[in-house]
Design a protein around this motif. Structure first.
Motif, PDB file in Angstrom:
ATOM      1  N   GLY A 163      41.034-106.824  71.820  1.00 49.85           N
ATOM      2  CA  GLY A 163      42.377-106.893  72.388  1.00 49.85           C
ATOM      3  C   GLY A 163      43.261-107.876  71.667  1.00 49.85           C
ATOM      4  N   ARG A 164      43.688-108.905  72.379  1.00 46.68           N
ATOM      5  CA  ARG A 164      44.581-109.889  71.777  1.00 46.68           C
ATOM      6  C   ARG A 164      43.852-110.862  70.865  1.00 46.68           C
ATOM      7  NH1 ARG A 164      47.696-112.484  76.522  1.00 46.68           N
ATOM      8  NH2 ARG A 164      48.418-113.791  74.837  1.00 46.68           N
ATOM      9  N   THR A 165      42.570-111.091  71.116  1.00 45.91           N
ATOM     10  CA  THR A 165      41.831-112.035  70.291  1.00 45.91           C
ATOM     11  C   THR A 165      40.334-111.753  70.327  1.00 45.91           C
ATOM     12  OG1 THR A 165      41.404-114.367  69.848  1.00 45.91           O
ATOM     13  CG2 THR A 165      41.673-113.761  72.139  1.00 45.91           C
ATOM     14  N   CYS A 166      39.662-111.945  69.202  1.00 49.18           N
ATOM     15  CA  CYS A 166      38.208-111.809  69.121  1.00 49.18           C
ATOM     16  C   CYS A 166      37.592-113.185  69.342  1.00 49.18           C
ATOM     17  CB  CYS A 166      37.793-111.287  67.749  1.00 49.18           C
ATOM     18  SG  CYS A 166      37.953-109.521  67.582  1.00 49.18           S
ATOM     19  N   ASN A 167      36.461-113.214  70.047  1.00 51.67           N
ATOM     20  CA  ASN A 167      35.814-114.489  70.339  1.00 51.67           C
ATOM     21  C   ASN A 167      34.554-114.689  69.494  1.00 51.67           C
ATOM     22  OD1 ASN A 167      33.898-112.842  71.506  1.00 51.67           O
ATOM     23  ND2 ASN A 167      34.516-113.283  73.596  1.00 51.67           N
ATOM     24  N   SER A 168      33.825-115.753  69.782  1.00 49.65           N
ATOM     25  CA  SER A 168      32.627-116.094  69.031  1.00 49.65           C
ATOM     26  C   SER A 168      31.514-115.071  69.222  1.00 49.65           C
ATOM     27  CB  SER A 168      32.126-117.483  69.432  1.00 49.65           C
ATOM     28  OG  SER A 168      33.084-118.441  69.062  1.00 49.65           O
ATOM     29  N   LYS A 169      31.458-114.424  70.387  1.00 48.48           N
ATOM     30  CA  LYS A 169      30.438-113.392  70.604  1.00 48.48           C
ATOM     31  C   LYS A 169      30.652-112.229  69.650  1.00 48.48           C
ATOM     32  CE  LYS A 169      29.045-114.044  75.387  1.00 48.48           C
ATOM     33  NZ  LYS A 169      28.938-113.413  76.703  1.00 48.48           N
ATOM     34  N   ALA A 170      31.892-111.828  69.474  1.00 47.37           N
ATOM     35  CA  ALA A 170      32.206-110.756  68.533  1.00 47.37           C
ATOM     36  C   ALA A 170      31.863-111.196  67.110  1.00 47.37           C
ATOM     37  CB  ALA A 170      33.676-110.368  68.637  1.00 47.37           C
ATOM     38  N   ALA A 171      32.141-112.454  66.780  1.00 50.85           N
ATOM     39  CA  ALA A 171      31.832-112.986  65.449  1.00 50.85           C
ATOM     40  C   ALA A 171      30.326-112.966  65.201  1.00 50.85           C
ATOM     41  CB  ALA A 171      32.386-114.398  65.304  1.00 50.85           C
ATOM     42  N   ALA A 172      29.543-113.356  66.203  1.00 57.81           N
ATOM     43  CA  ALA A 172      28.083-113.342  66.074  1.00 57.81           C
ATOM     44  C   ALA A 172      27.570-111.920  65.867  1.00 57.81           C
ATOM     45  CB  ALA A 172      27.440-113.987  67.294  1.00 57.81           C
ATOM     46  N   ALA A 173      28.150-110.972  66.574  1.00 55.16           N
ATOM     47  CA  ALA A 173      27.748-109.571  66.413  1.00 55.16           C
ATOM     48  C   ALA A 173      28.047-109.080  65.000  1.00 55.16           C
ATOM     49  CB  ALA A 173      28.454-108.700  67.447  1.00 55.16           C
ATOM     50  N   VAL A 174      29.184-109.482  64.455  1.00 52.68           N
ATOM     51  CA  VAL A 174      29.531-109.127  63.079  1.00 52.68           C
ATOM     52  C   VAL A 174      28.476-109.711  62.133  1.00 52.68           C
ATOM     53  CG1 VAL A 174      31.189-109.554  61.201  1.00 52.68           C
ATOM     54  CG2 VAL A 174      32.001-108.804  63.453  1.00 52.68           C
ATOM     55  N   GLY A 175      28.075-110.948  62.363  1.00 48.89           N
ATOM     56  CA  GLY A 175      27.047-111.586  61.539  1.00 48.89           C
ATOM     57  C   GLY A 175      25.709-110.868  61.617  1.00 48.89           C
ATOM     58  N   GLU A 176      25.317-110.437  62.819  1.00 49.96           N
ATOM     59  CA  GLU A 176      24.051-109.729  62.996  1.00 49.96           C
ATOM     60  C   GLU A 176      24.066-108.368  62.287  1.00 49.96           C
ATOM     61  OE1 GLU A 176      23.383-109.541  67.218  1.00 49.96           O
ATOM     62  OE2 GLU A 176      23.287-111.716  67.382  1.00 49.96           O
ATOM     63  N   VAL A 177      25.164-107.645  62.432  1.00 51.14           N
ATOM     64  CA  VAL A 177      25.282-106.339  61.772  1.00 51.14           C
ATOM     65  C   VAL A 177      25.274-106.514  60.257  1.00 51.14           C
ATOM     66  CG1 VAL A 177      26.812-104.360  61.400  1.00 51.14           C
ATOM     67  CG2 VAL A 177      26.427-105.217  63.721  1.00 51.14           C
ATOM     68  N   LEU A 178      25.990-107.520  59.770  1.00 44.42           N
ATOM     69  CA  LEU A 178      26.013-107.780  58.328  1.00 44.42           C
ATOM     70  C   LEU A 178      24.609-108.108  57.825  1.00 44.42           C
ATOM     71  CD1 LEU A 178      27.700-108.079  55.735  1.00 44.42           C
ATOM     72  CD2 LEU A 178      27.958-110.489  56.318  1.00 44.42           C
ATOM     73  N   ALA A 179      23.879-108.934  58.568  1.00 50.62           N
ATOM     74  CA  ALA A 179      22.514-109.299  58.172  1.00 50.62           C
ATOM     75  C   ALA A 179      21.618-108.066  58.097  1.00 50.62           C
ATOM     76  CB  ALA A 179      21.945-110.315  59.154  1.00 50.62           C
ATOM     77  N   MET A 180      21.733-107.180  59.070  1.00 49.91           N
ATOM     78  CA  MET A 180      20.945-105.955  59.073  1.00 49.91           C
ATOM     79  C   MET A 180      21.250-105.129  57.821  1.00 49.91           C
ATOM     80  SD  MET A 180      21.065-102.843  61.837  1.00 49.91           S
ATOM     81  CE  MET A 180      22.759-102.486  61.390  1.00 49.91           C
ATOM     82  N   ARG A 181      22.508-105.038  57.485  1.00 45.38           N
ATOM     83  CA  ARG A 181      22.909-104.260  56.303  1.00 45.38           C
ATOM     84  C   ARG A 181      22.470-104.931  55.009  1.00 45.38           C
ATOM     85  NH1 ARG A 181      28.768-102.536  58.843  1.00 45.38           N
ATOM     86  NH2 ARG A 181      27.859-101.025  60.300  1.00 45.38           N
ATOM     87  N   LEU A 182      22.477-106.257  54.980  1.00 44.17           N
ATOM     88  CA  LEU A 182      22.008-106.979  53.796  1.00 44.17           C
ATOM     89  C   LEU A 182      20.511-106.758  53.589  1.00 44.17           C
ATOM     90  CD1 LEU A 182      23.985-110.304  54.186  1.00 44.17           C
ATOM     91  CD2 LEU A 182      24.234-108.638  52.329  1.00 44.17           C
TER      92      LEU A 182
END
Length: 124
Positions: free
Chosen positions: A48-67
């Motif tokens: 919505g108006r802003t992404c929080n740290s939980k969303a950031a952590a999820a991005v990190g987890e998905v990136l790690a899986m892809r790496l």
């Protein structure tokens, strides 16, 4: 010398979205990427108006899986480099928690992350 810092984490953080890329500096190619723009993450977090740290952590987890799929993992030895202080400085004070959430999620997911430290006067 380019081989030592071949893979580098680059972050793009706005109010609405978070994107993390790992770039191969030898050829400029993006090795893996993850973002809240992606359908699965977008629906899960409703930034919505802003992404929080939980969303950031999820991005990190998905990136790690892809790496890991690309062969970059803890046992690999190559590692992904990131200068956390530089990323925070680029993103501003408000994104500190998001930057650390991404970094910690990548590390705990089993990807070798090398924290680059430069001489900063405000480093702890």
């Amino acid at each position: 010398m380019a081989e030592m810092k071949r893979y580098v984490l680059r972050l793009f953080i706005s109010l609405k979205h978070i994107t993390a890329n790992v770039v191969d500096r030898n050829n400029g190619r993006i090795v893996a990427t993850a973002s809240t723009v992606e359908h699965a993450l977008k629906d899960a977090f409703q930034c919505g108006r802003t992404c929080n740290s939980k969303a950031a952590a999820a991005v990190g987890e998905v990136l790690a899986m892809r790496l890991k799929t690309e062969g970059l993992h803890q046992e690999d030895g190559r590692g992904v480099h990131v200068d956390v202080h530089k990323e925070i400085q680029r993103r501003g004070f408000q994104s500190t928690a998001k930057v650390w959430a991404i970094v910690n999620a990548i590390k705990t997911s089993g990807v070798k992350l090398v924290l680059d430290h430069h001489d900063h006067h405000n480093s702890p």
